[in-house]
Every structure is written in structure tokens, then in C-alpha cells.
Design a protein around this motif. Sequence first.
Motif, short mmCIF file in Angstrom:
data_model
loop_
_atom_site.label_atom_id
_atom_site.label_comp_id
_atom_site.label_asym_id
_atom_site.label_seq_id
_atom_site.Cartn_x
_atom_site.Cartn_y
_atom_site.Cartn_z
N PHE A 1 -6.52 9.29 -14.90
CA PHE A 1 -4.69 8.75 -13.96
C PHE A 1 -3.71 8.13 -14.54
O PHE A 1 -4.82 7.59 -15.98
CB PHE A 1 -4.37 8.34 -12.28
CG PHE A 1 -5.92 7.22 -12.37
CD1 PHE A 1 -4.65 6.09 -12.68
CD2 PHE A 1 -6.89 7.57 -12.03
CE1 PHE A 1 -5.92 5.28 -12.69
CE2 PHE A 1 -7.66 6.41 -12.20
CZ PHE A 1 -7.18 4.83 -12.60
N THR A 2 -2.91 8.25 -14.62
CA THR A 2 -2.00 7.13 -15.49
C THR A 2 -1.26 5.67 -14.22
O THR A 2 -1.05 6.10 -13.59
CB THR A 2 -1.51 7.45 -16.68
OG1 THR A 2 -0.39 8.03 -15.45
CG2 THR A 2 -1.69 8.40 -17.58
N VAL A 3 -1.09 4.60 -15.37
CA VAL A 3 -0.13 3.70 -14.07
C VAL A 3 0.86 3.35 -14.79
O VAL A 3 0.38 3.16 -16.47
CB VAL A 3 -1.24 2.67 -13.61
CG1 VAL A 3 -0.61 1.55 -12.85
CG2 VAL A 3 -2.10 2.94 -12.81
N PRO B 1 -5.93 1.99 -7.96
CA PRO B 1 -5.37 3.41 -7.80
C PRO B 1 -6.63 4.27 -6.94
O PRO B 1 -7.93 4.07 -7.67
CB PRO B 1 -5.59 4.05 -9.24
CG PRO B 1 -5.52 3.00 -9.53
CD PRO B 1 -5.94 1.47 -9.05
N CYS B 2 -6.81 4.71 -6.17
CA CYS B 2 -7.72 5.73 -5.19
C CYS B 2 -7.30 6.91 -5.07
O CYS B 2 -6.18 7.32 -4.52
CB CYS B 2 -8.23 4.30 -4.82
SG CYS B 2 -7.72 4.37 -3.44
N THR B 3 -8.45 8.30 -4.63
CA THR B 3 -7.64 9.16 -3.86
C THR B 3 -7.98 9.15 -2.25
O THR B 3 -9.05 7.77 -2.44
CB THR B 3 -8.89 10.04 -4.36
OG1 THR B 3 -10.26 10.02 -4.17
CG2 THR B 3 -8.17 10.86 -5.38
N SER C 1 4.90 7.15 -5.99
CA SER C 1 5.84 5.89 -6.86
C SER C 1 5.80 5.18 -5.99
O SER C 1 6.01 5.88 -4.67
CB SER C 1 6.61 5.91 -7.38
OG SER C 1 7.38 6.65 -7.09
N LYS D 1 1.04 -0.89 0.25
CA LYS D 1 -0.13 -0.04 -0.04
C LYS D 1 1.00 0.96 -0.22
O LYS D 1 1.83 1.22 0.71
CB LYS D 1 -0.54 -0.45 0.81
CG LYS D 1 -2.32 1.31 1.51
CD LYS D 1 -2.76 1.33 2.46
CE LYS D 1 -3.55 2.11 2.56
NZ LYS D 1 -4.22 2.73 3.74
N THR E 1 2.94 13.42 -8.73
CA THR E 1 3.09 11.49 -9.34
C THR E 1 3.29 10.90 -7.81
O THR E 1 3.71 11.15 -6.29
CB THR E 1 4.60 11.64 -10.09
OG1 THR E 1 4.17 12.39 -11.10
CG2 THR E 1 4.60 10.08 -9.96
N ILE F 1 -3.94 -3.57 -9.35
CA ILE F 1 -3.84 -2.79 -8.66
C ILE F 1 -4.97 -2.19 -8.58
O ILE F 1 -5.58 -1.20 -9.67
CB ILE F 1 -2.67 -1.84 -9.62
CG1 ILE F 1 -1.76 -2.45 -10.26
CG2 ILE F 1 -2.81 -0.36 -8.91
CD1 ILE F 1 -0.61 -1.81 -11.00
#
Length: 205
Positions: free
Chosen positions: A57-59, A46-48, A30, A20, A28, A44
Motif C-alpha cells: 500500500f502507499t500513503v 494503515p491496516c486491513t 481517503s 478513524k 483507495t 498514521i
Amino acid sequence: DASHMFGYRLGDQTQKFLAKLSFINLETVSGVLTIEDASVPYMIMPCTFDTGVHREFTVEVVPSSGRAVVKPAKEWSTGTLVGEWITGRAGGSMNFRSWSNNQTFRLSISGTEPCSFTLAMFVPELVESKIGFYIFEDVNNNGNPAVQNLRGNCPFRATYSNLFKFVDLPAKRYIILPCTEKPKNNSKFFIAALSPRCTLDGPYV
């Protein structure tokens, strides 16, 4: 509620995360992850930190060796059958006489050897009652569940998704009866049998 996000629902809320990353108010984020078994697929998410935040967003995954393939996860309802508990067809669990009013699904296991598989059920929104399901052997091959042919059940849980693994079930025909713990709880639901040897069809009323 992370279990309600895009991608496969998390059926076991106690399962451990591989990693996490801390929430940081930057453009960004990482991190370096150590993958012990590269043959296993990972998800994966992604979240806010706060809900209701909309942005693109990009991963990107850069492996130290080999090649990493990142693709969008399927919607959690993809590849599943749809049922619905409606008035007169929301009979509740077997603690109630109306349990047989629920819709059923027919499950066939191919081959001759016993089969282990996971049965998964999802609801789009939480219902007021816990959700679960029963599995009956279709002894008479008529699709009608009978108490004496009950072969197992999934514990009822108050959640968006309920998954249960059946181990070494004989290769026969079965009847799946999804239900809420208490009757008269209307909702749409989705169900899937997670094994290439399992064929699920329905619903039947």
C-alpha cells in the motif's frame, strides 16, 4: 491487535484517536482531517479489517497549506535496551522474596534541575503475568536495589507495553527493575527512558 502492529506500540489503550477512516472494500480510501496543532507529530496506522491479509500500500498526505513530511515509523524496539526474564532471573514483583533476582538497569539524569520523563517497557508477545517496573535511587552507587531506596513504581498491566511518566525526579542515579507481577514468567523485554537528559544502560544481574 492494533497495539502489535508496525510502529510505536500504543502504551495507553484509552487514548483518543485523532481520526478513524471507515473500512471500505475499495482500492483507495481517503479522508479530510483537521489538524489543530501542526507542530505535534502524528502517527498514521494503515491496516486491513481482517488479520493475516498481506498486500502493498502507499500513503499520501496533501496539506491545504505548508508541507507534510511522511516517513516510516521506527520499529517499536529501536533505541531501546534488551533484557530477559529467564529461569532463575524471573523473580516477579516485590510481593515475592525472589524480586531481587530480576535484571536491573542503571539510569542517570544529567543536569541539576529535576527531570520529568517517561519510562517505557515492551514485550514481543504477551506473557501470562502482568508487567511493570520499580525505580530505586542508587544511594550507594553500587547498582544494588534496596527496599528503603524505592522511589516509585509503574502499575502492573496485562499488555504488550507499559509506559509511566515520572514527574520532577531529582537529577541523580537510579536503578530500574523491570519485572512481571508473578515470578517464573520467562520473556524477552525492551526498555527505554524517553528524555534527552536520561541515560540508561544495562542489563545487570
